[in-house]
Design a protein around this motif. Structure first.
Motif, PDB file in Angstrom:
ATOM      1  N   SER A   1       0.863  -1.179   0.000  1.00 56.28           N
ATOM      2  CA  SER A   1       0.000   0.000   0.000  1.00 56.28           C
ATOM      3  C   SER A   1       0.893   1.221   0.000  1.00 56.28           C
ATOM      4  O   SER A   1       1.877   1.275   0.708  1.00 56.28           O
ATOM      5  CB  SER A   1      -0.870   0.069   1.247  1.00 56.28           C
ATOM      6  OG  SER A   1      -1.165  -1.192   1.719  1.00 56.28           O
TER       7      SER A   1
ATOM      8  N   ALA B   1       0.705   5.731  -0.504  1.00 56.20           N
ATOM      9  CA  ALA B   1      -0.243   6.849  -0.439  1.00 56.20           C
ATOM     10  C   ALA B   1      -1.573   6.268  -0.013  1.00 56.20           C
ATOM     11  O   ALA B   1      -1.715   5.727   1.051  1.00 56.20           O
ATOM     12  CB  ALA B   1      -0.328   7.564  -1.775  1.00 56.20           C
ATOM     13  N   ASP B   2      -2.536   6.273  -0.914  1.00 59.79           N
ATOM     14  CA  ASP B   2      -3.843   5.784  -0.538  1.00 59.79           C
ATOM     15  C   ASP B   2      -4.196   4.498  -1.253  1.00 59.79           C
ATOM     16  O   ASP B   2      -5.274   3.956  -1.059  1.00 59.79           O
ATOM     17  CB  ASP B   2      -4.864   6.858  -0.915  1.00 59.79           C
ATOM     18  CG  ASP B   2      -5.607   7.339   0.298  1.00 59.79           C
ATOM     19  OD1 ASP B   2      -5.341   6.803   1.383  1.00 59.79           O
ATOM     20  OD2 ASP B   2      -6.459   8.222   0.128  1.00 59.79           O
ATOM     21  N   SER B   3      -3.299   4.021  -2.143  1.00 62.42           N
ATOM     22  CA  SER B   3      -3.730   2.901  -2.976  1.00 62.42           C
ATOM     23  C   SER B   3      -3.140   1.576  -2.500  1.00 62.42           C
ATOM     24  O   SER B   3      -2.163   1.536  -1.757  1.00 62.42           O
ATOM     25  CB  SER B   3      -3.404   3.176  -4.439  1.00 62.42           C
ATOM     26  OG  SER B   3      -2.044   3.394  -4.586  1.00 62.42           O
TER      27      SER B   3
ATOM     28  N   VAL C   1      -1.861  -2.240  -3.908  1.00 60.78           N
ATOM     29  CA  VAL C   1      -1.461  -2.991  -5.097  1.00 60.78           C
ATOM     30  C   VAL C   1      -1.339  -4.468  -4.741  1.00 60.78           C
ATOM     31  O   VAL C   1      -0.699  -4.814  -3.745  1.00 60.78           O
ATOM     32  CB  VAL C   1      -0.107  -2.488  -5.650  1.00 60.78           C
ATOM     33  CG1 VAL C   1       0.297  -3.280  -6.883  1.00 60.78           C
ATOM     34  CG2 VAL C   1      -0.179  -1.008  -5.976  1.00 60.78           C
TER      35      VAL C   1
ATOM     36  N   ARG D   1      -4.205  -2.417  -9.064  1.00 59.23           N
ATOM     37  CA  ARG D   1      -4.068  -1.299  -8.114  1.00 59.23           C
ATOM     38  C   ARG D   1      -5.449  -0.695  -7.853  1.00 59.23           C
ATOM     39  O   ARG D   1      -6.179  -0.396  -8.800  1.00 59.23           O
ATOM     40  CB  ARG D   1      -3.140  -0.216  -8.667  1.00 59.23           C
ATOM     41  CG  ARG D   1      -3.026   0.999  -7.733  1.00 59.23           C
ATOM     42  CD  ARG D   1      -2.271   2.149  -8.388  1.00 59.23           C
ATOM     43  NE  ARG D   1      -0.856   1.847  -8.544  1.00 59.23           N
ATOM     44  CZ  ARG D   1       0.086   2.167  -7.656  1.00 59.23           C
ATOM     45  NH1 ARG D   1      -0.240   2.803  -6.544  1.00 59.23           N
ATOM     46  NH2 ARG D   1       1.345   1.860  -7.887  1.00 59.23           N
TER      47      ARG D   1
ATOM     48  N   THR E   1      -7.393   2.449  -6.099  1.00 55.91           N
ATOM     49  CA  THR E   1      -7.151   3.797  -5.563  1.00 55.91           C
ATOM     50  C   THR E   1      -8.483   4.433  -5.181  1.00 55.91           C
ATOM     51  O   THR E   1      -9.343   4.609  -6.045  1.00 55.91           O
ATOM     52  CB  THR E   1      -6.458   4.690  -6.633  1.00 55.91           C
ATOM     53  OG1 THR E   1      -5.344   3.958  -7.147  1.00 55.91           O
ATOM     54  CG2 THR E   1      -5.990   6.001  -6.057  1.00 55.91           C
TER      55      THR E   1
ATOM     56  N   CYS F   1     -11.382   7.035  -4.589  1.00 50.99           N
ATOM     57  CA  CYS F   1     -11.684   8.274  -5.301  1.00 50.99           C
ATOM     58  C   CYS F   1     -12.976   8.846  -4.733  1.00 50.99           C
ATOM     59  O   CYS F   1     -13.683   8.167  -3.993  1.00 50.99           O
ATOM     60  CB  CYS F   1     -11.812   8.035  -6.803  1.00 50.99           C
ATOM     61  SG  CYS F   1     -13.167   6.925  -7.241  1.00 50.99           S
TER      62      CYS F   1
ATOM     63  N   PHE G   1     -13.810   3.692  -5.656  1.00 54.47           N
ATOM     64  CA  PHE G   1     -12.391   3.527  -6.023  1.00 54.47           C
ATOM     65  C   PHE G   1     -12.240   3.287  -7.510  1.00 54.47           C
ATOM     66  O   PHE G   1     -13.162   2.823  -8.177  1.00 54.47           O
ATOM     67  CB  PHE G   1     -11.763   2.367  -5.230  1.00 54.47           C
ATOM     68  CG  PHE G   1     -12.502   1.065  -5.345  1.00 54.47           C
ATOM     69  CD1 PHE G   1     -12.257   0.206  -6.407  1.00 54.47           C
ATOM     70  CD2 PHE G   1     -13.442   0.689  -4.394  1.00 54.47           C
ATOM     71  CE1 PHE G   1     -12.934  -1.003  -6.503  1.00 54.47           C
ATOM     72  CE2 PHE G   1     -14.138  -0.504  -4.489  1.00 54.47           C
ATOM     73  CZ  PHE G   1     -13.882  -1.361  -5.553  1.00 54.47           C
ATOM     74  N   ASP G   2     -11.061   3.622  -8.003  1.00 64.50           N
ATOM     75  CA  ASP G   2     -10.678   3.259  -9.365  1.00 64.50           C
ATOM     76  C   ASP G   2      -9.762   2.057  -9.262  1.00 64.50           C
ATOM     77  O   ASP G   2      -8.988   1.924  -8.310  1.00 64.50           O
ATOM     78  CB  ASP G   2      -9.929   4.423 -10.040  1.00 64.50           C
ATOM     79  CG  ASP G   2     -10.834   5.637 -10.223  1.00 64.50           C
ATOM     80  OD1 ASP G   2     -12.031   5.434 -10.534  1.00 64.50           O
ATOM     81  OD2 ASP G   2     -10.350   6.771 -10.023  1.00 64.50           O
TER      82      ASP G   2
ATOM     83  N   LEU H   1      -8.021  -2.887   0.372  1.00 62.09           N
ATOM     84  CA  LEU H   1      -8.629  -1.559   0.522  1.00 62.09           C
ATOM     85  C   LEU H   1      -9.465  -1.495   1.795  1.00 62.09           C
ATOM     86  O   LEU H   1      -9.491  -0.475   2.481  1.00 62.09           O
ATOM     87  CB  LEU H   1      -9.514  -1.270  -0.704  1.00 62.09           C
ATOM     88  CG  LEU H   1     -10.304   0.029  -0.669  1.00 62.09           C
ATOM     89  CD1 LEU H   1      -9.382   1.218  -0.919  1.00 62.09           C
ATOM     90  CD2 LEU H   1     -11.422   0.023  -1.705  1.00 62.09           C
TER      91      LEU H   1
END
Ligand code: PMV
Ligand code: MG
Length: 380
Positions: free
Chosen positions: A3, A5-7, A9, A43, A45, A47, A109-110, A144
């Motif tokens: 992980s 930042a905020d994402s 993987v 990934r 992320t 949003c 999320f994306d 997440l």
């Protein structure tokens, strides 16, 4: 999983069948698979879309490069804005059902997907990209929501997601991609699985099902044997669901012969797994040859070609170089595998394959927890 930042993987490897194809489609039957060092990376992320709870899925596989998703008004679950829900949307939905059942709040999320499992020009190699994308999506979405899942739970969630999209497979590819390395897999009773799900409503049973013992299911990592794996690609893409349906339909009039195939395959796989556990090269090679012969028998019973002329050539060349070889997976194209004793001249084998129009793939067996446990590059 990582992980930043905020994402979040996550990645999952591609797979190859070593033995047990077709039999493993029947509940309680076994296969051996390996995973290789080519991956699908996902990934996720978070949003904050203007229109509320939604996001996008981006992948080279989508004609537009990007698929928007949103939440269904009736239950807040993810759905594709246009077209059918695919493995990715289905995987999001199954993991989020677990989140909701645990009292969690759903997020927007994306999701970005990068695959190393197909050729650069998009041609299919047959390394199990649908299973790998489902497993990687389950891991990333679980990450997440800070759900910590063991490999068996990842398999179960990915299996539930995949079964909703494509009910015909054994799930061997999913088990391999979740557990990784050399994997022994016995397939569960999917009729039982569907019955339990239907009784509980579409998503109601997810947390119960993840916690339950699934009749017939066994997934187990095996210690890697000394034999070295070589993989040859025929260049001909093949559709497993179409072949499996064809073989099953074609075997219909020969119930006795099909039952004998299943019985012999069970015996062959049991011997193969023991031989792998004993790292007994000669016995492993004998069972590979035997499994090839059993698949040839199934081909005769069903009237469907499993080992194509190119695959036969691949096998014969490998045998001339001292290896045991067979088609891998449903056959009809895709790849063949060769298991090579340590004294095999791999350079000569690969050159001979090349001269016959078979592409040796640069793959090694991958197991998570190993020093190379991540994709070479995460270009997301
Ligand atoms: O061709 P692959 O790698 O998709 O493998 C298919 C293996 C079968 O046993 C024929 C089908 C299955 O789902 O197990
Ligand atoms: Mg295949």
């Amino acid at each position: 999983m990582t992980s930043g930042a905020d994402s979040v993987v996550s990645w999952a490897p591609g797979k190859l069948y070593i033995a047990g194809e077709y039999a493993v489609v029947e509940p309680g039957h076994q296969a051996v698979l390996v995973t290789v060092d080519r991956f699908i990376t996902v990934r996720v992320t978070p949003c904050s879309p203007a229109g509320g709870n939604a996001g996008t899925i981006s992948s080279r596989r989508y004609a537009a490069g990007c698929l928007p998703w949103r939440r269904r008004p009736q239950d807040g679950m993810a759905e594709a804005v246009e077209g059918d829900d695919d493995y990715v949307v289905s995987a999001i939905r199954v993991v989020e059902a677990l989140v909701v059942q645990g009292g969690g709040r759903l997020r927007s999320f994306d999701l970005g997907i990068v695959s190393e499992l197909d050729e650069a020009d998009g041609r299919k190699l047959g390394l199990g990209s649908s299973a790998a994308v489902t497993v990687a999506t389950v891991r990333a979405v679980a990450g997440l929501y800070s759900l910590s899942l063991d490999d068996l739970s990842v398999y179960k969630l990915a299996m539930l997601a995949s079964d909703a999209v494509q009910p015909i497979g054994s799930g061997g590819d999913i088990a391999a991609s979740a557990v990784t390395g050399w994997v022994s897999y016995t397939s569960p009773d999917r009729v039982w699985l569907r019955r339990v799900r239907q009784r509980a409503g579409a998503l109601g049973a997810v947390s119960d099902l993840v916690g339950a013992d699934w009749p017939g299911l066994s997934v187990r990592r095996l210690a890697a044997p000394s034999l070295r794996l070589q993989v040859g690609w025929t260049g001909a893409p093949s559709s497993s669901p179409a072949l499996v349906a064809g073989v099953q339909a074609g075997s219909h009039g020969s119930d006795d012969a099909y039952a004998v195939f299943l019985r012999d395959s069970r015996d062959c796989l049991a011997s193969l797994v023991t031989a792998i556990e004993d790292d007994d090269t000669a016995r492993i090679m004998r069972q590979i040859e035997r499994n090839r012969a059993l698949l040839a028998g199934l081909s005769r019973i069903s009237g469907r070609t499993i080992e194509t002329a190119e695959l036969t050539q691949l096998v014969e060349i490998a045998r001339e170089h001292g290896a045991a070889a067979k088609s891998s997976g449903a056959g009809g194209g895709d790849c063949g595998i060769a298991l090579c004793p340590t004294d095999t001249d791999l350079t000569a084998l690969r050159a001979a394959w090349r001269a016959a129009g078979i592409r040796p793939l640069d793959l090694s067996v991958h197991a998570h927890g190993s020093p190379t446990d991540s994709p070479a590059k995460v270009a997301l």
